[in-house]
Write a protein that holds these residues in place. Sequence first.
Motif: not given
Length: 90
Positions: A22-30
Amino acid sequence: MKKKGGRKILGFMVKEEKEENRGSVEFQVFSFTNKIRRLASHLELHKKDFSSERGLRILLGNRRRLLAYLAKKNRVRYKKLISQLNIREQ
């Protein structure tokens, strides 16, 4: 896109969402993209909802900054993410 639990999930997000993911940039952008799409459809019906429009602009700015960070740090991950989310014209 696959549908799981009432939400559309892309291929790279199908895995169970773990705490470390949940902290990854990809998840946040998603997650920002999902919120943006929901608000945009809401604003099509309620054109004078200016507080939601302000919230949309804030979300767009947050996503833009995250994408700029990812583009600077890892261009390959950035290209893959924007192609999967279909958010930029190339």
